[in-house]
Structures are given as C-alpha cells and as structure tokens.
Design a protein around this motif. Sequence first.
Motif, mmCIF file in Angstrom:
data_model
loop_
_atom_site.group_PDB
_atom_site.id
_atom_site.type_symbol
_atom_site.label_atom_id
_atom_site.label_comp_id
_atom_site.label_asym_id
_atom_site.label_seq_id
_atom_site.Cartn_x
_atom_site.Cartn_y
_atom_site.Cartn_z
ATOM 1 N N PHE A 89 48.815 10.228 58.099
ATOM 2 C CA PHE A 89 47.948 11.393 58.227
ATOM 3 C C PHE A 89 47.271 11.719 56.897
ATOM 4 N N GLY A 90 47.259 10.735 56.018
ATOM 5 C CA GLY A 90 46.574 10.870 54.734
ATOM 6 C C GLY A 90 47.364 11.600 53.674
ATOM 7 N N GLU A 91 48.644 11.852 53.958
ATOM 8 C CA GLU A 91 49.441 12.641 53.012
ATOM 9 C C GLU A 91 49.946 11.803 51.843
ATOM 10 N N ASN A 92 50.175 12.513 50.735
ATOM 11 C CA ASN A 92 50.797 11.903 49.565
ATOM 12 C C ASN A 92 52.315 11.951 49.645
ATOM 13 N N LEU A 93 52.837 13.068 50.155
ATOM 14 C CA LEU A 93 54.288 13.242 50.256
ATOM 15 C C LEU A 93 54.665 13.436 51.719
ATOM 16 N N THR A 94 55.529 12.583 52.218
ATOM 17 C CA THR A 94 56.099 12.778 53.543
ATOM 18 C C THR A 94 57.478 13.369 53.284
ATOM 19 N N VAL A 95 57.708 14.577 53.818
ATOM 20 C CA VAL A 95 58.901 15.330 53.438
ATOM 21 C C VAL A 95 59.753 15.696 54.653
ATOM 22 N N SER A 96 61.046 15.828 54.413
ATOM 23 C CA SER A 96 61.953 16.366 55.429
ATOM 24 C C SER A 96 62.463 17.713 54.933
ATOM 25 N N GLY A 97 62.904 18.532 55.877
ATOM 26 C CA GLY A 97 63.454 19.833 55.523
ATOM 27 C C GLY A 97 62.440 20.957 55.497
ATOM 28 N N PHE A 98 61.172 20.627 55.588
ATOM 29 C CA PHE A 98 60.102 21.622 55.584
ATOM 30 C C PHE A 98 59.081 21.269 56.646
ATOM 31 N N ASP A 99 58.499 22.297 57.251
ATOM 32 C CA ASP A 99 57.350 22.115 58.138
ATOM 33 C C ASP A 99 56.540 23.404 58.112
ATOM 34 N N GLU A 100 55.511 23.479 58.927
ATOM 35 C CA GLU A 100 54.625 24.635 58.902
ATOM 36 C C GLU A 100 55.323 25.943 59.272
ATOM 37 N N SER A 101 56.400 25.861 60.011
ATOM 38 C CA SER A 101 57.110 27.087 60.398
ATOM 39 C C SER A 101 58.043 27.608 59.297
ATOM 40 N N THR A 102 58.356 26.777 58.312
ATOM 41 C CA THR A 102 59.286 27.192 57.260
ATOM 42 C C THR A 102 58.621 27.376 55.900
ATOM 43 N N CYS A 103 57.354 26.984 55.782
ATOM 44 C CA CYS A 103 56.632 27.075 54.509
ATOM 45 C C CYS A 103 55.703 28.272 54.490
ATOM 46 N N CYS A 104 55.514 28.816 53.304
ATOM 47 C CA CYS A 104 54.588 29.927 53.106
ATOM 48 C C CYS A 104 53.667 29.610 51.936
ATOM 49 N N ILE A 105 52.431 30.069 52.041
ATOM 50 C CA ILE A 105 51.525 29.957 50.907
ATOM 51 C C ILE A 105 52.174 30.696 49.738
ATOM 52 N N GLY A 106 52.189 30.044 48.592
ATOM 53 C CA GLY A 106 52.815 30.625 47.406
ATOM 54 C C GLY A 106 54.227 30.130 47.148
ATOM 55 N N ASP A 107 54.847 29.448 48.117
ATOM 56 C CA ASP A 107 56.175 28.870 47.869
ATOM 57 C C ASP A 107 56.087 27.898 46.697
ATOM 58 N N VAL A 108 57.078 27.950 45.818
ATOM 59 C CA VAL A 108 57.134 27.049 44.674
ATOM 60 C C VAL A 108 58.330 26.128 44.852
ATOM 61 N N TRP A 109 58.045 24.833 44.744
ATOM 62 C CA TRP A 109 59.075 23.805 44.877
ATOM 63 C C TRP A 109 59.365 23.162 43.523
ATOM 64 N N GLN A 110 60.632 22.940 43.250
ATOM 65 C CA GLN A 110 61.051 22.090 42.130
ATOM 66 C C GLN A 110 61.350 20.732 42.740
ATOM 67 N N VAL A 111 60.638 19.712 42.265
ATOM 68 C CA VAL A 111 60.833 18.343 42.752
ATOM 69 C C VAL A 111 60.850 17.442 41.540
ATOM 70 N N GLY A 112 61.999 16.839 41.276
ATOM 71 C CA GLY A 112 62.095 16.054 40.050
ATOM 72 C C GLY A 112 61.766 16.949 38.877
#
Length: 171
Positions: A89-112
């Motif tokens: 779907f053209g994405e850079n990151l394919t992720v588990s544990g998150f989807d549109e129902s659990t994410c909010c604009i402004g959420d900050v993720w620490q990844v590596g």
Amino acid sequence: MSGTIESIQVGRSQCFDPASDSGKPWQSAIIKVVVPGPVSVVENGLIGDEQSDLVHHGGPDKAVLAYGVSHYAYWQSRYPEHGFSAGGFGENLTVSGFDESTCCIGDVWQVGSCLLEISQPRQPCWKLSRRWSIDRLAQEVQDQRRTGWYLRVLQSGRLQAGAEIQLVERR
C-alpha cells in the motif's frame, strides 16, 4: 501501548508505461521494496526512499507512511489474486499493535533511536488504484478506514524490522 515494526520498505520514483495499464504514462514511487537491515531516518523520511509528487507526498509532515499489518488479511481475502504483502500500500513501515482505531494525531512513538509523531491520516490517491489495477481501491481503502497514517520525524535515528514501537506521548 506498544507495537512492532514488522517490515520496512523504500521505493524509487519510476515512470510507468501506459501500455501496461491502458492509460497515460505516470510517475510514482508507490512500489516499495523490503529493506533487510537498519535504515536511517531523517527529517524528510527514510534514506533510500523517494516521492514523485512532492506537492501531495513527502516533506516533514508526511516523512514516513505507516500501515497496519492487520489490514493485509482483509485485503488478501477481498482480492486474493493480487498477493498483497508488506509495502503493497506504498507504506514505509508495516506495523503491528497499532491501527486507525488506536492511533491519534499527535501520538509520539519511540522507535529505536527515533522519535516519530503521527501527523495526519493518509488519504490514498489514484496511484494506489492504478498500481494494483483495481479502479476503486483508493476509495475502498478510505471507506474501510484502513488508510494508514503519516509520521513526522521529531528525532532522526535508525530503524529496523523487529524494533519495538513505544507510545511515549499522547498530545
């Protein structure tokens, strides 16, 4: 709340031949390939990734596109002949544990060593439909609320598949 980067993808801009899909020539970097090792992330995205249309894609507010791996089961059942897989779907990151129902604009993720902020939901364009030769796919992705979301890079660093995603702030 936490998740995992299941796969990382980058793509280069390329011109598509109209004979291959009965239309006009078009340019896109929607076709992404899996990166097997660590990837550097800077303000405008992943090193090695490109966007063809910088008016509608890329830049600091659309630096990285994330998509929920859980959506692939739905798309595979809906269109089994297409063999959708990570990056489809053209994405850079394919992720588990998150989807549109659990994410909010402004959420900050620490990844590596990176800090990434969800900047906006994705609104897929006609290129997704054309890439897969499914006329209404972009609209269907929106109707099904399986759009993915854009991330801005608050702190550059390196990412790799298997890395844990930690929600560190909800604004």
